[in-house]
Design a protein around this motif. Structure first.
Motif: not given
Lengths: 217, 217, 217, 217
Positions: C58-59, C125-127, C119-120, D28-31
């Motif tokens: 969806k992002e 797609a981000l590029a 993020k997702n 600090d470590t995971v998403s």
DNA sequence: CATGAATGAGGATTCATTCAT
DNA sequence: TATGAATGAATCCTCATTCAT
């Protein structure tokens, strides 16, 4: 509606047994691909997500069922022979074959054990399965040693493995579905599927007789 | 972009070969469950829906591949023995075993033939497969008859079936994955997986020797 | 029932537009977590699985929507100023602010752009998103260069980035939900949420005036 | 095995601290999406259901963590300046920026404060959070008033809000993930992410200088 | 207060298969 | 024949949350 919680370890084992039992019933009635967590949940009355507490794949459950059937088979073997008596090779082969025939589901599970069941299982679950399986094998090996005292243990171990290979391969060739029968018919080839009991008996008799010679020489 | 139409039968066969070849490559590289029509389509460059013209399930394709490997195996057996010469039982057993070792994929396909492949296939496709399989068996049977002229054909047929059962069951016990090895290690049971060549050789030697006696008596 | 296939590229774009439009509607009416493939499918009338042909998260769709809103915003800026005329800093700041106020959804999408949307999403797609976004930025930068000819382009670029940061942070502080208002009330702290237009105008006026000095010196 | 009951308020606070600390470690470590009650429970050693006694959503916990980091930040600001001394605008801006750089996690939490954290929280929890946040703000405002005695308090408040907006927006633009960097690279746009410290310093210096003028006039 | 089994709901994803062109 | 968009069904899996003990 809903299940009361399984608090003690005993209750936990009861849940596991219920799942295995339900899966056994499914295994006897539907095709392998139709054994899903959804179906097992429906069969047990548990919520699907609850099953994940106890098992993480259906193969894990089926390995548990296999162990159960394996123990039943080893008991049948135990009951087939008296400790004191001495048996001919033919008698041993026959008792052995009969124990398999009494445990048809075991046969069909063995037939997919190494090709299907062991694939989608965590290493830990697999290790534990191996442990349980070897326990049964040890018991059976002892028993066999008692029946055939003249044969070295290592030779008997080899025999166990060979007959297991044979059983796995022979079962699905012998017990075929209606569709398979029809296809054979339509093929017009005159192929005749082997008869499990006689074929198995034949081969292991030859193997057992051969063992005698190996050990003597 | 896109494939031109396959008008003639020859072109059609080319399409089929391309699909089988692609599936063979997949079979050698990915796990069974990852062999899907989508993956095969990607591998061949065909459209997914186009595959339905030639096959209706991946098992059908794999049966075709099995036939291909079976023919290759039978040729290897043919080349292993000279018609004129006479062979001892041990020599026959060894040549026979080597032919299998040259065709590992055949072994792994046989291991799932009756339990997996024959399940999701139409009766017609299965009948046709049986026909092709029996063709190969006849050729091999003839060959075997030449090598062991003293044995009745029916007895040899029985031997063929028995060794096929053995091969199916032994292969997945002998050739195990890394994960299976690790699980055995972790189980601490000291179990040692059988070695295919020696185990198979052992058993069929015993069987072949036994045949001699059966036929004599 | 069911959609006719989108054969041409044009039709394909129509499908994409339909999905983006439906997602825009959802975005305006439900909470972010309730925008799911299931909801979008329902909104468009497409099958859920069909959406996977066009988008994989969806992002990705929301990035597409953001681009759409960004273009609309850049057009609004273009229309706010005449090329020939010369403008004071205050006039530029006001026109600029108004263009944002006309595109509220753009504001709210920018507020989650770098923290949530990016993020997702696959790198590809981000590029592609970055490419489209930079296109708009170039157009806006040119426009701004025409309005403030005395300022170096690099300084203007810096300004663009700074105001974008400001906009992202200011929007969610200024436009707060009813629940947030109520919580502030209950807190008894007398906190007053900033008013977007005046705060933004204030800061960018200061920044723009500062640019003049930077460029002069 | 298991935790003893937290009877006193002090023990209760210990539990809360343990949860916040565990969540900080996770943060600090995971998403963000991988911070779940299940993960927090695992990290603390508490039972999942036990967490519900203290918190009702992970956002509530993160707000608590944010308050903690905010206090640490305000202390860093306090230590950066001596009460007696007088500072130039440039010196104030630098000390201020450094305090943020010392508290990176605060920055990243602020970046999602109004868009994500405040969404899934009860009104009461939000009100309490606002109270704690305003406490810190008052302390910082006093401090800032001491540093810049010539500026009206209301103007300073406005500055606080503006720089907070800037910080929120600038942080996620400046500190980007590897994947984001790669996407920018692949886009071929030549976009360069802003450098946090210099950009922030630049803007607030301009803002602070502007304050002087506002207050004088 | 603390536990963890049990639940229900939902979301992502993939597959086989169809069908209009 | 060849295509690929479109579908529907199903599976897996995880999460928040409850509740009896």
């Amino acid at each position: 509606m809903g299940f009361s919680r399984a608090r003690t370890n005993e209750q936990k084992q009861q849940r596991i047994d219920a799942v295995v039992k339900a899966t056994a019933h499914l295994y006897d009635t539907v095709s392998y691909d139709d054994i899903t967590f959804a179906a097992i949940a429906k069969e047990t009355g548990f919520a699907r997500s609850n099953l994940y507490i106890y098992f993480t794949s259906k193969e894990e459950i089926l390995l548990e069922l296999l162990i159960h059937d394996l123990r039943s088979w080893s008991e049948d073997i135990g009951e087939a022979f008296h400790v004191r008596k001495s048996y001919t090779v033919e008698e041993v082969a026959e008792g052995w074959t009969n124990a398999y025939l009494k445990n048809k589901r075991l046969l069909s599970l063995l037939a997919i054990l190494f090709t299907v069941l062991e694939k989608n299982v965590s290493t830990e679950a697999l290790a534990q399965f191996k442990r349980k399986m070897m326990e049964v094998q040890h018991r059976v090996l002892e028993l066999l040693g008692g029946l055939l005292p003249s044969i070295h243990e290592e030779v008997l171990e080899q025999f166990l493995i060979n007959q297991l290979a044979l059983v796995q391969g022979l079962y699905p060739m012998a017990f075929i579905t209606e569709r398979q029968k029809q296809a054979i018919e339509e093929s017009g080839t005159g192929y005749v599927a082997p008869e499990f009991a006689s074929s198995y008996l034949n081969v292991i008799t030859a193997l057992l007789k051969n063992l005698n010679k190996e050990s003597i020489s």
